[in-house]
Design a protein around this motif. Structure first.
Motif, PDB file in Angstrom:
ATOM      1  N   LYS A  75       0.839  -1.202   0.000  1.00  0.00           N
ATOM      2  CA  LYS A  75       0.000   0.000   0.000  1.00  0.00           C
ATOM      3  C   LYS A  75       0.876   1.256   0.000  1.00  0.00           C
ATOM      4  N   GLY A  76       1.965   1.206   0.762  1.00  0.00           N
ATOM      5  CA  GLY A  76       2.899   2.321   0.793  1.00  0.00           C
ATOM      6  C   GLY A  76       3.551   2.586  -0.556  1.00  0.00           C
ATOM      7  N   ARG A  77       3.521   1.589  -1.427  1.00  0.00           N
ATOM      8  CA  ARG A  77       4.080   1.721  -2.779  1.00  0.00           C
ATOM      9  C   ARG A  77       2.982   1.968  -3.806  1.00  0.00           C
ATOM     10  N   GLY A  78       1.731   2.142  -3.333  1.00  0.00           N
ATOM     11  CA  GLY A  78       0.624   2.394  -4.249  1.00  0.00           C
ATOM     12  C   GLY A  78       0.035   1.150  -4.870  1.00  0.00           C
ATOM     13  N   ILE A  79       0.314  -0.007  -4.283  1.00  0.00           N
ATOM     14  CA  ILE A  79      -0.179  -1.283  -4.808  1.00  0.00           C
ATOM     15  C   ILE A  79      -1.169  -1.861  -3.804  1.00  0.00           C
ATOM     16  N   THR A  80      -2.299  -2.332  -4.294  1.00  0.00           N
ATOM     17  CA  THR A  80      -3.300  -2.931  -3.417  1.00  0.00           C
ATOM     18  C   THR A  80      -3.303  -4.441  -3.612  1.00  0.00           C
ATOM     19  N   ILE A  81      -3.082  -5.159  -2.508  1.00  0.00           N
ATOM     20  CA  ILE A  81      -3.186  -6.622  -2.495  1.00  0.00           C
ATOM     21  C   ILE A  81      -4.066  -6.989  -1.303  1.00  0.00           C
ATOM     22  N   PRO A  82      -4.604  -8.208  -1.280  1.00  0.00           N
ATOM     23  CA  PRO A  82      -5.418  -8.615  -0.137  1.00  0.00           C
ATOM     24  C   PRO A  82      -4.629  -8.480   1.167  1.00  0.00           C
ATOM     25  N   GLY A  83      -5.351  -8.125   2.228  1.00  0.00           N
ATOM     26  CA  GLY A  83      -4.710  -7.921   3.525  1.00  0.00           C
ATOM     27  C   GLY A  83      -4.033  -9.175   4.039  1.00  0.00           C
ATOM     28  N   ASN A  84      -2.865  -8.991   4.605  1.00  0.00           N
ATOM     29  CA  ASN A  84      -2.186 -10.067   5.316  1.00  0.00           C
ATOM     30  C   ASN A  84      -1.326  -9.449   6.399  1.00  0.00           C
ATOM     31  N   LEU A  85      -1.182 -10.171   7.487  1.00  0.00           N
ATOM     32  CA  LEU A  85      -0.432  -9.671   8.630  1.00  0.00           C
ATOM     33  C   LEU A  85       0.079 -10.848   9.434  1.00  0.00           C
ATOM     34  N   VAL A  86       1.361 -10.828   9.733  1.00  0.00           N
ATOM     35  CA  VAL A  86       1.963 -11.811  10.631  1.00  0.00           C
ATOM     36  C   VAL A  86       2.210 -11.094  11.951  1.00  0.00           C
ATOM     37  N   ILE A  87       1.678 -11.646  13.026  1.00  0.00           N
ATOM     38  CA  ILE A  87       1.855 -11.065  14.351  1.00  0.00           C
ATOM     39  C   ILE A  87       2.668 -12.045  15.191  1.00  0.00           C
ATOM     40  N   GLY A  88       3.841 -11.602  15.632  1.00  0.00           N
ATOM     41  CA  GLY A  88       4.700 -12.401  16.503  1.00  0.00           C
ATOM     42  C   GLY A  88       4.327 -12.133  17.954  1.00  0.00           C
ATOM     43  N   VAL A  89       4.106 -13.198  18.709  1.00  0.00           N
ATOM     44  CA  VAL A  89       3.603 -13.093  20.077  1.00  0.00           C
ATOM     45  C   VAL A  89       4.493 -13.912  21.007  1.00  0.00           C
ATOM     46  N   TYR A  90       4.821 -13.329  22.156  1.00  0.00           N
ATOM     47  CA  TYR A  90       5.584 -14.068  23.157  1.00  0.00           C
ATOM     48  C   TYR A  90       5.614 -13.283  24.445  1.00  0.00           C
ATOM     49  N   SER A 102      16.074 -25.375  25.617  1.00  0.00           N
ATOM     50  CA  SER A 102      16.697 -25.620  24.312  1.00  0.00           C
ATOM     51  C   SER A 102      17.094 -24.299  23.652  1.00  0.00           C
ATOM     52  N   VAL A 103      18.382 -24.031  23.604  1.00  0.00           N
ATOM     53  CA  VAL A 103      18.859 -22.819  22.928  1.00  0.00           C
ATOM     54  C   VAL A 103      18.497 -22.838  21.438  1.00  0.00           C
ATOM     55  N   PRO A 104      18.650 -23.966  20.735  1.00  0.00           N
ATOM     56  CA  PRO A 104      18.270 -23.968  19.314  1.00  0.00           C
ATOM     57  C   PRO A 104      16.802 -23.615  19.074  1.00  0.00           C
ATOM     58  N   ALA A 105      15.925 -23.889  20.032  1.00  0.00           N
ATOM     59  CA  ALA A 105      14.502 -23.576  19.871  1.00  0.00           C
ATOM     60  C   ALA A 105      14.252 -22.074  19.817  1.00  0.00           C
ATOM     61  N   GLY A 106      15.236 -21.280  20.183  1.00  0.00           N
ATOM     62  CA  GLY A 106      15.088 -19.830  20.162  1.00  0.00           C
ATOM     63  C   GLY A 106      14.719 -19.280  18.793  1.00  0.00           C
ATOM     64  N   ILE A 107      15.056 -20.004  17.748  1.00  0.00           N
ATOM     65  CA  ILE A 107      14.714 -19.539  16.394  1.00  0.00           C
ATOM     66  C   ILE A 107      13.203 -19.519  16.177  1.00  0.00           C
ATOM     67  N   GLU A 108      12.462 -20.237  16.982  1.00  0.00           N
ATOM     68  CA  GLU A 108      11.009 -20.331  16.824  1.00  0.00           C
ATOM     69  C   GLU A 108      10.267 -19.137  17.434  1.00  0.00           C
ATOM     70  N   ALA A 109      10.954 -18.368  18.263  1.00  0.00           N
ATOM     71  CA  ALA A 109      10.303 -17.238  18.932  1.00  0.00           C
ATOM     72  C   ALA A 109      10.490 -15.965  18.116  1.00  0.00           C
ATOM     73  N   PRO A 110       9.491 -15.122  18.053  1.00  0.00           N
ATOM     74  CA  PRO A 110       8.178 -15.281  18.667  1.00  0.00           C
ATOM     75  C   PRO A 110       7.306 -16.237  17.857  1.00  0.00           C
ATOM     76  N   LEU A 111       6.336 -16.816  18.545  1.00  0.00           N
ATOM     77  CA  LEU A 111       5.345 -17.638  17.864  1.00  0.00           C
ATOM     78  C   LEU A 111       4.413 -16.708  17.098  1.00  0.00           C
ATOM     79  N   ARG A 112       3.826 -17.210  16.012  1.00  0.00           N
ATOM     80  CA  ARG A 112       3.130 -16.298  15.098  1.00  0.00           C
ATOM     81  C   ARG A 112       1.665 -16.676  14.851  1.00  0.00           C
ATOM     82  N   PHE A 113       0.902 -15.622  14.628  1.00  0.00           N
ATOM     83  CA  PHE A 113      -0.443 -15.726  14.085  1.00  0.00           C
ATOM     84  C   PHE A 113      -0.397 -15.053  12.717  1.00  0.00           C
ATOM     85  N   TYR A 114      -1.133 -15.612  11.760  1.00  0.00           N
ATOM     86  CA  TYR A 114      -1.153 -15.071  10.400  1.00  0.00           C
ATOM     87  C   TYR A 114      -2.596 -14.779  10.022  1.00  0.00           C
TER      88      TYR A 114
END
Length: 163
Positions: A75-90, A102-114
């Motif tokens: 939208k900021g570029r003047g293009i309209t596409i269907p709405g989408n939003l990823v929300i990271g929650v933690y 588990s330190v390797p599990a850190g890559i999974e945070a934040p968990l997301r809603f789409y």
């Protein structure tokens, strides 16, 4: 005519066909690439679903730590596409427990809603259950945290969808 000039229409046409696929309607859970993915077509519009989800996240005492939206950027570029939003929650206490397990599990945070806008102007809520996200790390402590988070995520979804 150069090779680049001859290939340009073919490449452009191919890219246009690929981009059309990027805006296809929401897929069903059976088509999702990861187990534990929940796909919920809601009766709410995109903006309403966004507001309801953020209120439910706050009510359940977790925090929005990231937001990313291709539709807002477009939208900021003047293009309209269907709405989408990823929300990271933690929440930090979850992060500390996760990293202790588990330190390797850190890559999974934040968990997301789409959130995705459908052609009929309703919106779909998609997320992976925390237990599914953390399952592959093989940690009993992480599994216990994930089970706790599953309960919180279920409450967030219930509160979001409440009429």
């Amino acid at each position: 005519m150069s090779l680049a000039n001859r290939l340009f229409p073919t490449i452009l046409g191919s890219l246009m066909m690929i981009s059309v696929g990027a805006f296809a309607p929401a897929v069903g859970a059976a088509e999702m690439p990861y187990p534990g993915t929940e796909v919920i077509k809601t009766p709410f519009g995109f903006k309403a679903l966004h507001q309801r989800l953020e209120a439910a996240i706050e009510k359940n005492k977790v925090f929005v730590v990231t937001r990313a939206s291709a539709s807002a950027g477009a939208k900021g570029r003047g293009i309209t596409i269907p709405g989408n939003l990823v929300i990271g929650v933690y929440r930090n206490d979850f992060a500390v427990r996760m990293l202790k397990a588990s330190v390797p599990a850190g890559i999974e945070a934040p968990l997301r809603f789409y959130l995705t806008e459908n052609a009929d102007k309703t919106a779909t809520l998609t997320y992976r259950k925390p237990s599914a996200v953390f399952k592959s790390y093989g940690s009993k402590d992480l599994d216990a945290l994930a089970a706790e988070l599953d309960g919180i995520w279920a409450e967030i979804v219930k509160d979001t969808l409440k009429k």
